[in-house]
Design a protein around this motif. Structure first.
Motif, PDB file in Angstrom:
ATOM      1  N   ASP A   1       0.815  -1.215   0.000  1.00 52.99           N
ATOM      2  CA  ASP A   1       0.000   0.000   0.000  1.00 52.99           C
ATOM      3  C   ASP A   1       0.848   1.264   0.000  1.00 52.99           C
ATOM      4  OD1 ASP A   1      -2.442  -1.400   0.057  1.00 52.99           O
ATOM      5  OD2 ASP A   1      -2.313  -1.631   2.232  1.00 52.99           O
ATOM      6  N   PHE A   2       2.096   1.132   0.441  1.00 50.65           N
ATOM      7  CA  PHE A   2       2.962   2.307   0.563  1.00 50.65           C
ATOM      8  C   PHE A   2       4.415   1.863   0.469  1.00 50.65           C
ATOM      9  CE2 PHE A   2       5.624   5.091   3.197  1.00 50.65           C
ATOM     10  CZ  PHE A   2       5.328   6.337   2.651  1.00 50.65           C
ATOM     11  N   VAL A   3       5.226   2.633  -0.263  1.00 49.33           N
ATOM     12  CA  VAL A   3       6.661   2.365  -0.376  1.00 49.33           C
ATOM     13  C   VAL A   3       7.409   3.649  -0.005  1.00 49.33           C
ATOM     14  CG1 VAL A   3       8.559   1.628  -1.861  1.00 49.33           C
ATOM     15  CG2 VAL A   3       6.258   0.705  -2.231  1.00 49.33           C
ATOM     16  N   PRO A   4       8.235   3.615   1.035  1.00 48.81           N
ATOM     17  CA  PRO A   4       8.983   4.811   1.429  1.00 48.81           C
ATOM     18  C   PRO A   4      10.120   5.093   0.454  1.00 48.81           C
ATOM     19  CG  PRO A   4       9.672   2.942   2.748  1.00 48.81           C
ATOM     20  CD  PRO A   4       8.527   2.456   1.892  1.00 48.81           C
ATOM     21  N   PRO A   5      10.771   6.253   0.573  1.00 41.02           N
ATOM     22  CA  PRO A   5      11.933   6.531  -0.267  1.00 41.02           C
ATOM     23  C   PRO A   5      13.003   5.458  -0.099  1.00 41.02           C
ATOM     24  CG  PRO A   5      11.224   8.497   0.895  1.00 41.02           C
ATOM     25  CD  PRO A   5      10.443   7.367   1.483  1.00 41.02           C
ATOM     26  N   GLY A   6      13.717   5.157  -1.172  1.00 40.21           N
ATOM     27  CA  GLY A   6      14.768   4.154  -1.096  1.00 40.21           C
ATOM     28  C   GLY A   6      14.839   3.318  -2.351  1.00 40.21           C
ATOM     29  N   PRO A   7      15.664   2.276  -2.346  1.00 40.27           N
ATOM     30  CA  PRO A   7      15.918   1.487  -3.562  1.00 40.27           C
ATOM     31  C   PRO A   7      14.722   0.696  -4.067  1.00 40.27           C
ATOM     32  CG  PRO A   7      16.978   0.488  -1.652  1.00 40.27           C
ATOM     33  CD  PRO A   7      16.503   1.835  -1.220  1.00 40.27           C
ATOM     34  N   ASP A   8      13.699   0.470  -3.223  1.00 38.95           N
ATOM     35  CA  ASP A   8      12.505  -0.242  -3.670  1.00 38.95           C
ATOM     36  C   ASP A   8      11.446   0.698  -4.247  1.00 38.95           C
ATOM     37  OD1 ASP A   8      13.442  -2.755  -3.003  1.00 38.95           O
ATOM     38  OD2 ASP A   8      12.634  -2.670  -0.967  1.00 38.95           O
ATOM     39  N   ASN A   9      11.714   1.994  -4.233  1.00 35.91           N
ATOM     40  CA  ASN A   9      10.702   2.957  -4.651  1.00 35.91           C
ATOM     41  C   ASN A   9      10.713   3.134  -6.162  1.00 35.91           C
ATOM     42  OD1 ASN A   9       9.398   5.597  -5.225  1.00 35.91           O
ATOM     43  ND2 ASN A   9       9.157   5.623  -3.005  1.00 35.91           N
ATOM     44  N   PRO A  10       9.577   2.917  -6.847  1.00 31.87           N
ATOM     45  CA  PRO A  10       9.566   3.034  -8.315  1.00 31.87           C
ATOM     46  C   PRO A  10       9.679   4.451  -8.839  1.00 31.87           C
ATOM     47  CG  PRO A  10       7.370   2.599  -7.492  1.00 31.87           C
ATOM     48  CD  PRO A  10       8.286   2.447  -6.314  1.00 31.87           C
ATOM     49  N   LEU A  11       9.626   5.479  -7.966  1.00 29.58           N
ATOM     50  CA  LEU A  11       9.770   6.859  -8.419  1.00 29.58           C
ATOM     51  C   LEU A  11      11.212   7.339  -8.408  1.00 29.58           C
ATOM     52  CD1 LEU A  11       6.683   8.657  -6.813  1.00 29.58           C
ATOM     53  CD2 LEU A  11       6.862   7.463  -8.999  1.00 29.58           C
ATOM     54  N   GLY A  12      12.140   6.483  -8.018  1.00 27.80           N
ATOM     55  CA  GLY A  12      13.545   6.878  -8.028  1.00 27.80           C
ATOM     56  C   GLY A  12      13.857   7.929  -6.979  1.00 27.80           C
ATOM     57  N   THR A  13      14.804   8.797  -7.294  1.00 29.87           N
ATOM     58  CA  THR A  13      15.311   9.752  -6.295  1.00 29.87           C
ATOM     59  C   THR A  13      14.558  11.077  -6.264  1.00 29.87           C
ATOM     60  OG1 THR A  13      16.917  10.616  -7.899  1.00 29.87           O
ATOM     61  CG2 THR A  13      17.630   8.777  -6.478  1.00 29.87           C
ATOM     62  N   HIS A  14      13.906  11.451  -7.370  1.00 33.06           N
ATOM     63  CA  HIS A  14      13.202  12.722  -7.456  1.00 33.06           C
ATOM     64  C   HIS A  14      11.931  12.535  -8.290  1.00 33.06           C
ATOM     65  CE1 HIS A  14      17.400  13.834  -6.729  1.00 33.06           C
ATOM     66  NE2 HIS A  14      16.996  15.023  -6.312  1.00 33.06           N
ATOM     67  N   ALA A  15      10.923  13.370  -8.012  1.00 33.43           N
ATOM     68  CA  ALA A  15       9.684  13.303  -8.794  1.00 33.43           C
ATOM     69  C   ALA A  15       9.094  14.694  -8.968  1.00 33.43           C
ATOM     70  CB  ALA A  15       8.670  12.382  -8.111  1.00 33.43           C
ATOM     71  N   LEU A  16       8.534  14.925 -10.135  1.00 33.66           N
ATOM     72  CA  LEU A  16       7.846  16.175 -10.462  1.00 33.66           C
ATOM     73  C   LEU A  16       6.369  15.848 -10.644  1.00 33.66           C
ATOM     74  CD1 LEU A  16      10.394  17.485 -13.136  1.00 33.66           C
ATOM     75  CD2 LEU A  16      10.311  18.072 -10.696  1.00 33.66           C
ATOM     76  N   TRP A  17       5.536  16.377  -9.752  1.00 29.00           N
ATOM     77  CA  TRP A  17       4.089  16.151  -9.829  1.00 29.00           C
ATOM     78  C   TRP A  17       3.506  17.034 -10.933  1.00 29.00           C
ATOM     79  CZ3 TRP A  17       6.148  13.523  -6.150  1.00 29.00           C
ATOM     80  CH2 TRP A  17       5.427  12.688  -5.324  1.00 29.00           C
ATOM     81  N   LEU A  18       2.650  16.463 -11.789  1.00 32.86           N
ATOM     82  CA  LEU A  18       1.958  17.226 -12.808  1.00 32.86           C
ATOM     83  C   LEU A  18       0.537  17.546 -12.338  1.00 32.86           C
ATOM     84  CD1 LEU A  18       3.125  15.254 -15.978  1.00 32.86           C
ATOM     85  CD2 LEU A  18       4.226  17.202 -14.834  1.00 32.86           C
ATOM     86  N   SER A  19      -0.130  18.456 -13.017  1.00 29.90           N
ATOM     87  CA  SER A  19      -1.475  18.850 -12.595  1.00 29.90           C
ATOM     88  C   SER A  19      -2.489  17.744 -12.824  1.00 29.90           C
ATOM     89  CB  SER A  19      -1.910  20.124 -13.328  1.00 29.90           C
ATOM     90  OG  SER A  19      -1.963  19.916 -14.726  1.00 29.90           O
ATOM     91  N   TRP A  20      -2.163  16.751 -13.654  1.00 26.57           N
ATOM     92  CA  TRP A  20      -3.037  15.596 -13.845  1.00 26.57           C
ATOM     93  C   TRP A  20      -2.865  14.638 -12.674  1.00 26.57           C
ATOM     94  CZ3 TRP A  20      -0.585  14.563 -19.268  1.00 26.57           C
ATOM     95  CH2 TRP A  20      -1.006  15.547 -20.174  1.00 26.57           C
ATOM     96  N   GLN A  21      -3.936  14.172 -12.091  1.00 20.55           N
ATOM     97  CA  GLN A  21      -3.858  13.265 -10.948  1.00 20.55           C
ATOM     98  C   GLN A  21      -3.098  11.996 -11.317  1.00 20.55           C
ATOM     99  OE1 GLN A  21      -7.588  11.707  -9.442  1.00 20.55           O
ATOM    100  NE2 GLN A  21      -6.803  11.627  -7.366  1.00 20.55           N
TER     101      GLN A  21
END
Length: 203
Positions: free
Chosen positions: A138-158
């Motif tokens: 249900d939740f993955v914290p920051p780290g090597p298992d996180n599929p968003l990598g090291t940085h993320a840019l949120w877009l206005s689309w959900q």
């Protein structure tokens, strides 16, 4: 992150990863070329998907796509699987290889903008992802298992992001659940170049 016996980290990273020329180092370009699928034999039927060759991964001009460069601009080209960035003062241009959504139903095109920037993002599956993959966490914290990598840019689309990935094999391929993925070193650079309100166009 604790994992159940059925949780496969490699498969999860590959499935869950969602969504100049001076900015692209030669080694990164070589990695991109190696990541592309092998060309089909000449006698094989032509596929319905885009043709992938390194010649389509080239510098673009911003003017056909944006009226101005207010707050900077990002073009995500799904055909060439490349992300282009132009700074507001036109002094900085970057070109990065990217991953794209795995299917048409997960693909969204059009104009949006960056509304949030996160270093060390956490991740949670969307309701649709969880329905398709009930064994996912249900939740993955920051780290090597996180599929968003090291940085993320949120877009206005959900649910849509431009983000990094720890699974570099996915760059240059159809591998995300709707987002645009970059190498971690590239998303870190793009993170520093962009601001809230940077224009984004996905074509």
């Amino acid at each position: 992150m604790s994992k159940s016996p059925s949780f496969n980290r490699r498969a999860f990273l590959g499935s869950a990863a969602a969504l100049g020329t001076a900015g692209l180092a030669a080694p990164a370009l070589a990695q991109f070329a190696e990541a592309l699928p092998e060309p089909m034999p000449a006698a094989a039927p032509v596929s319905n998907g885009p043709q992938h060759n390194i010649s389509s991964f080239r510098m673009q001009d911003w003017r056909p796509y944006f009226q101005n460069l207010s707050n900077g601009a990002i073009l995500c080209d799904l055909t060439s699987r490349a992300l282009h960035y132009w700074s507001e003062d036109q002094q900085t241009y970057r070109l990065y290889p990217s991953s794209i959504p795995v299917s048409e139903d997960l693909t969204r095109t059009g104009r949006t903008e960056i509304i949030r920037k996160v270093e060390g993002p956490s991740w949670a599956p969307t309701p649709a992802m969880k329905a398709r993959n009930p064994d996912w966490p249900d939740f993955v914290p920051p780290g090597p298992d996180n599929p968003l990598g090291t940085h993320a840019l949120w877009l206005s689309w959900q649910y849509y992001r431009i983000h990094g990935t720890h699974d570099t094999r996915k760059i240059g391929r159809r591998s995300s659940n709707g987002c645009i993925g970059l190498y971690n070193e590239h998303i870190a650079e793009l993170y520093n170049l962009t601001k809230i309100g940077t224009q984004v166009l996905i074509i």
